[in-house]
Design a protein around this motif. Structure first.
Motif, PDB file in Angstrom:
ATOM      1  N   ILE A 174       0.833  -1.211   0.000  1.00  0.00           N
ATOM      2  CA  ILE A 174       0.000   0.000   0.000  1.00  0.00           C
ATOM      3  C   ILE A 174       0.864   1.256   0.000  1.00  0.00           C
ATOM      4  O   ILE A 174       0.469   2.279  -0.564  1.00  0.00           O
ATOM      5  CB  ILE A 174      -0.954  -0.017   1.216  1.00  0.00           C
ATOM      6  CG1 ILE A 174      -1.998  -1.105   1.030  1.00  0.00           C
ATOM      7  CG2 ILE A 174      -1.627   1.321   1.418  1.00  0.00           C
ATOM      8  CD1 ILE A 174      -2.891  -1.296   2.230  1.00  0.00           C
ATOM      9  N   LEU A 175       2.039   1.214   0.601  1.00  0.00           N
ATOM     10  CA  LEU A 175       2.896   2.401   0.716  1.00  0.00           C
ATOM     11  C   LEU A 175       3.222   3.085  -0.615  1.00  0.00           C
ATOM     12  O   LEU A 175       3.195   4.316  -0.676  1.00  0.00           O
ATOM     13  CB  LEU A 175       4.190   2.040   1.450  1.00  0.00           C
ATOM     14  CG  LEU A 175       4.079   1.892   2.958  1.00  0.00           C
ATOM     15  CD1 LEU A 175       5.427   1.490   3.523  1.00  0.00           C
ATOM     16  CD2 LEU A 175       3.607   3.167   3.596  1.00  0.00           C
ATOM     17  N   PRO A 176       3.533   2.378  -1.698  1.00  0.00           N
ATOM     18  CA  PRO A 176       3.851   3.095  -2.942  1.00  0.00           C
ATOM     19  C   PRO A 176       2.691   3.923  -3.504  1.00  0.00           C
ATOM     20  O   PRO A 176       2.920   4.885  -4.227  1.00  0.00           O
ATOM     21  CB  PRO A 176       4.230   1.978  -3.917  1.00  0.00           C
ATOM     22  CG  PRO A 176       4.666   0.864  -3.059  1.00  0.00           C
ATOM     23  CD  PRO A 176       3.841   0.957  -1.824  1.00  0.00           C
ATOM     24  N   PHE A 177       1.470   3.578  -3.179  1.00  0.00           N
ATOM     25  CA  PHE A 177       0.349   4.374  -3.655  1.00  0.00           C
ATOM     26  C   PHE A 177       0.336   5.756  -3.016  1.00  0.00           C
ATOM     27  O   PHE A 177      -0.214   6.701  -3.563  1.00  0.00           O
ATOM     28  CB  PHE A 177      -0.976   3.663  -3.387  1.00  0.00           C
ATOM     29  CG  PHE A 177      -1.168   2.444  -4.238  1.00  0.00           C
ATOM     30  CD1 PHE A 177      -1.301   2.555  -5.613  1.00  0.00           C
ATOM     31  CD2 PHE A 177      -1.196   1.189  -3.669  1.00  0.00           C
ATOM     32  CE1 PHE A 177      -1.468   1.439  -6.402  1.00  0.00           C
ATOM     33  CE2 PHE A 177      -1.364   0.073  -4.446  1.00  0.00           C
ATOM     34  CZ  PHE A 177      -1.503   0.193  -5.818  1.00  0.00           C
ATOM     35  N   PHE A 178       0.937   5.878  -1.835  1.00  0.00           N
ATOM     36  CA  PHE A 178       1.038   7.167  -1.155  1.00  0.00           C
ATOM     37  C   PHE A 178       2.367   7.855  -1.444  1.00  0.00           C
ATOM     38  O   PHE A 178       2.652   8.909  -0.888  1.00  0.00           O
ATOM     39  CB  PHE A 178       0.873   6.987   0.362  1.00  0.00           C
ATOM     40  CG  PHE A 178      -0.482   6.491   0.751  1.00  0.00           C
ATOM     41  CD1 PHE A 178      -1.590   7.295   0.617  1.00  0.00           C
ATOM     42  CD2 PHE A 178      -0.644   5.208   1.237  1.00  0.00           C
ATOM     43  CE1 PHE A 178      -2.840   6.844   0.970  1.00  0.00           C
ATOM     44  CE2 PHE A 178      -1.889   4.731   1.589  1.00  0.00           C
ATOM     45  CZ  PHE A 178      -2.999   5.557   1.446  1.00  0.00           C
ATOM     46  N   GLY A 179       3.200   7.248  -2.282  1.00  0.00           N
ATOM     47  CA  GLY A 179       4.477   7.838  -2.642  1.00  0.00           C
ATOM     48  C   GLY A 179       5.549   7.690  -1.584  1.00  0.00           C
ATOM     49  O   GLY A 179       6.482   8.479  -1.527  1.00  0.00           O
ATOM     50  N   VAL A 180       5.417   6.679  -0.729  1.00  0.00           N
ATOM     51  CA  VAL A 180       6.371   6.465   0.355  1.00  0.00           C
ATOM     52  C   VAL A 180       7.105   5.154   0.108  1.00  0.00           C
ATOM     53  O   VAL A 180       6.504   4.128  -0.189  1.00  0.00           O
ATOM     54  CB  VAL A 180       5.647   6.425   1.722  1.00  0.00           C
ATOM     55  CG1 VAL A 180       6.628   6.172   2.839  1.00  0.00           C
ATOM     56  CG2 VAL A 180       4.881   7.696   1.961  1.00  0.00           C
ATOM     57  N   ASP A 181       8.419   5.214   0.227  1.00  0.00           N
ATOM     58  CA  ASP A 181       9.254   4.034   0.083  1.00  0.00           C
ATOM     59  C   ASP A 181       9.540   3.483   1.481  1.00  0.00           C
ATOM     60  O   ASP A 181       9.371   4.180   2.481  1.00  0.00           O
ATOM     61  CB  ASP A 181      10.551   4.427  -0.615  1.00  0.00           C
ATOM     62  CG  ASP A 181      11.397   3.238  -0.981  1.00  0.00           C
ATOM     63  OD1 ASP A 181      10.892   2.113  -0.923  1.00  0.00           O
ATOM     64  OD2 ASP A 181      12.570   3.442  -1.334  1.00  0.00           O
ATOM     65  N   LEU A 182      10.000   2.252   1.571  1.00  0.00           N
ATOM     66  CA  LEU A 182      10.324   1.666   2.870  1.00  0.00           C
ATOM     67  C   LEU A 182      11.466   2.423   3.532  1.00  0.00           C
ATOM     68  O   LEU A 182      11.458   2.650   4.746  1.00  0.00           O
ATOM     69  CB  LEU A 182      10.696   0.190   2.702  1.00  0.00           C
ATOM     70  CG  LEU A 182      11.029  -0.577   3.972  1.00  0.00           C
ATOM     71  CD1 LEU A 182       9.809  -0.627   4.873  1.00  0.00           C
ATOM     72  CD2 LEU A 182      11.489  -1.970   3.639  1.00  0.00           C
ATOM     73  N   LYS A 183      12.437   2.873   2.740  1.00  0.00           N
ATOM     74  CA  LYS A 183      13.559   3.633   3.270  1.00  0.00           C
ATOM     75  C   LYS A 183      13.082   4.970   3.854  1.00  0.00           C
ATOM     76  O   LYS A 183      13.500   5.368   4.931  1.00  0.00           O
ATOM     77  CB  LYS A 183      14.568   3.877   2.152  1.00  0.00           C
ATOM     78  CG  LYS A 183      15.911   4.314   2.610  1.00  0.00           C
ATOM     79  CD  LYS A 183      16.922   4.532   1.492  1.00  0.00           C
ATOM     80  CE  LYS A 183      16.552   3.985   0.153  1.00  0.00           C
ATOM     81  NZ  LYS A 183      17.544   4.264  -0.874  1.00  0.00           N
TER      82      LYS A 183
END
Length: 94
Positions: free
Chosen positions: A48-57
């Motif tokens: 789900i994180l990439p849909f908000f433009g957030v990477d794991l790093k």
């Protein structure tokens, strides 16, 4: 096209981030309900994180900033303290 052009992209296995494989490896090493739920929730969050433009790093950086605060107090290095202690007790030569 050069062979190194895609090296900055995040590795993916189908639609999941490839770093989720580490969590699934933990599940395969210790198969129980809680490790399955943990790996499933982790894979769900990381997909789900990439849909908000957030990477794991970037998420990890934000968590560290949230825990430690935006300003970190620098500590005086030990070698500076030792140098100050040595210079305070120097006896002048005759």
């Amino acid at each position: 096209m050069a062979m190194w052009s895609d090296t900055a992209k995040n590795p993916q296995l189908f639609f999941l981030d490839a770093r989720v494989a580490v969590v699934f490896m933990v599940f395969f090493l210790h198969m129980s309900l809680w490790t399955f739920v943990f790996s499933f929730v982790t894979s769900l969050v990381l997909s789900i994180l990439p849909f908000f433009g957030v990477d794991l790093k970037n998420l990890w950086r934000q968590v560290v900033i949230w825990i430690a605060g935006k300003r970190l107090q620098a500590e005086t290095p030990e070698w500076v303290i030792l140098r100050r202690m040595r210079t305070q007790f120097i006896v002048p030569r005759k």
